[in-house]
Design a protein around this motif. Structure first.
Motif, PDB file in Angstrom:
ATOM      1  N   TYR A  50      42.621  38.775  40.607  1.00 18.36           N
ATOM      2  CA  TYR A  50      41.711  37.959  41.413  1.00 18.36           C
ATOM      3  C   TYR A  50      40.275  38.431  41.239  1.00 18.36           C
ATOM      4  N   GLY A  75      42.229  43.517  42.527  1.00 14.10           N
ATOM      5  CA  GLY A  75      42.457  42.146  42.104  1.00 14.10           C
ATOM      6  C   GLY A  75      43.882  41.843  41.703  1.00 14.10           C
ATOM      7  N   ARG A  87      41.485  33.450  39.760  1.00 20.07           N
ATOM      8  CA  ARG A  87      42.236  34.588  39.243  1.00 20.07           C
ATOM      9  C   ARG A  87      42.639  34.358  37.786  1.00 20.07           C
ATOM     10  N   SER A 146      48.422  39.009  38.105  1.00 19.42           N
ATOM     11  CA  SER A 146      47.283  38.204  38.521  1.00 19.42           C
ATOM     12  C   SER A 146      46.120  39.154  38.717  1.00 19.42           C
ATOM     13  N   ASP A 170      47.646  39.724  45.550  1.00 22.28           N
ATOM     14  CA  ASP A 170      47.193  38.454  46.107  1.00 22.28           C
ATOM     15  C   ASP A 170      46.468  38.751  47.423  1.00 22.28           C
ATOM     16  N   TYR A 199      36.342  38.113  42.938  1.00 25.09           N
ATOM     17  CA  TYR A 199      35.742  37.914  44.256  1.00 25.09           C
ATOM     18  C   TYR A 199      34.241  37.700  44.136  1.00 25.09           C
ATOM     19  N   ARG A 245      42.341  29.272  42.214  1.00 24.08           N
ATOM     20  CA  ARG A 245      42.697  30.527  42.889  1.00 24.08           C
ATOM     21  C   ARG A 245      41.769  31.675  42.499  1.00 24.08           C
TER      22      ARG A 245
END
Length: 304
Positions: free
Chosen positions: A268, A151, A234, A266, A154, A270, A232
């Motif tokens: 992320y 994560g 995130r 960041s 990007d 999912y 985004r």
């Protein structure tokens, strides 16, 4: 000039002031991250450990005989012990980490626990080309990338990195931890803990640069700031200047003013489906997925 220096110059000079989170992990940063993993708010570690404890015998069986296990971003070697305890058939273990002293200290105790296992630490930036010990004859390579560290990339970087692993693990498989989309309140608490450990971890990036590169800055001039960006999907972590700041690095001066920030990480999140699609694009074949009952976290077995 070191890659850290190059990347920090680029971050301070660039329009978005963003730097890779891999530079958190000097010895001090690695120690702070271990403390984060023990915090009550930080659900990823305990949730993933529970999944590893529950399914470790199955993971070990999937590795097969005479496999070489490779852990990327190995750190303190806490999670991999769950696998090693059920996999006496392993040929070897190669932990890869950018923080050499921290990795070697962790390997010392592992050598004592598993005296008959070939353990070859690799001090390297695992996101770039690196040399691994030779793969076992007749065996295969199994990658282990826990903690949802995927994560921190990007989506395009994640795809590039997974393609690198797909090539490195050709004929083997990857067991990877992936944090799932969930209530933003849970995410906010996890990255803004009440004890302030995550804040110290974030601020340590500047201290790391001070120790290693001679960065000159006001140590009291920045605040930790983390929030969930839903568009985004995130978490973003930033260092916010408390007032006008001047950072000096190797003879160059970089001003930061309120309203600007140094973007340090960041993370992320999912869905199972979006991560599997990313893995397919990288050339993996998604197979089994394991999640906790609340569906906060997932472990994926990807065939290479």
């Amino acid at each position: 000039m070191s890659s850290f220096a190059e990347d920090l110059h680029a971050a301070l000079a660039g329009p978005d002031h963003s730097i890779s989170p891999k530079y958190f992990y000097d010895a001090q940063g690695s120690s702070l991250f271990e403390r984060i993993c023990e915090l009550p708010e930080y659900y990823p570690t305990r949730t993933e450990l529970a999944l590893l404890d529950q399914h470790a015998p199955e993971f070990a069986a999937r590795m097969g005989q005479s496999a070489q296990l490779i852990e990327y971003g190995a750190g303190a070697l806490v999670k991999v012990r769950r696998l090693l305890a059920h996999a006496p058939q392993l040929h070897s273990f190669a932990p890869v980490d950018i923080s050499g002293p921290h990795l070697l200290a962790a390997c010392e105790s592992l050598w004592r626990e598993y005296p008959h296992l070939r353990i070859t630490p690799v001090i390297a930036d695992f996101t770039r080309a690196h040399r691994l010990p030779e793969a076992p004859e007749g065996g295969r390579r199994i990658g282990f990338f826990p903690g949802s560290s995927i994560g921190n990339f990007d989506p395009q970087e994640a795809l590039t990195f997974l393609k690198l692993l797909r090539t490195e693990l050709d004929g083997g498989a990857l067991l990877i931890g992936v944090d799932l989309i969930k209530d933003p309140a849970l995410l906010h608490a996890a990255y803004n803990d009440a004890q302030g450990v995550t804040a110290r971890f974030n601020l340590n990036l500047l201290r790391h640069a001070q120790r290693e590169l001679g960065l000159e800055y006001d140590a009291q001039g920045f605040d930790h700031y983390a929030f969930y960006e839903p568009r985004r999907q995130r978490i973003e972590m930033h260092l916010l200047p408390r007032g006008p700041q001047m950072l000096q690095l190797q003879g160059r001066r970089y001003p930061l003013v309120p309203g600007q920030s140094l973007h340090t990480e960041s993370s992320y999140k999912y869905s199972v489906e979006t991560f599997q699609q990313l893995a397919r694009e990288a050339g993996f074949v998604p197979q089994t997925v394991w999640t906790d009952d609340a569906k906060w976290f997932s472990l994926h077995w990807l065939a290479a």
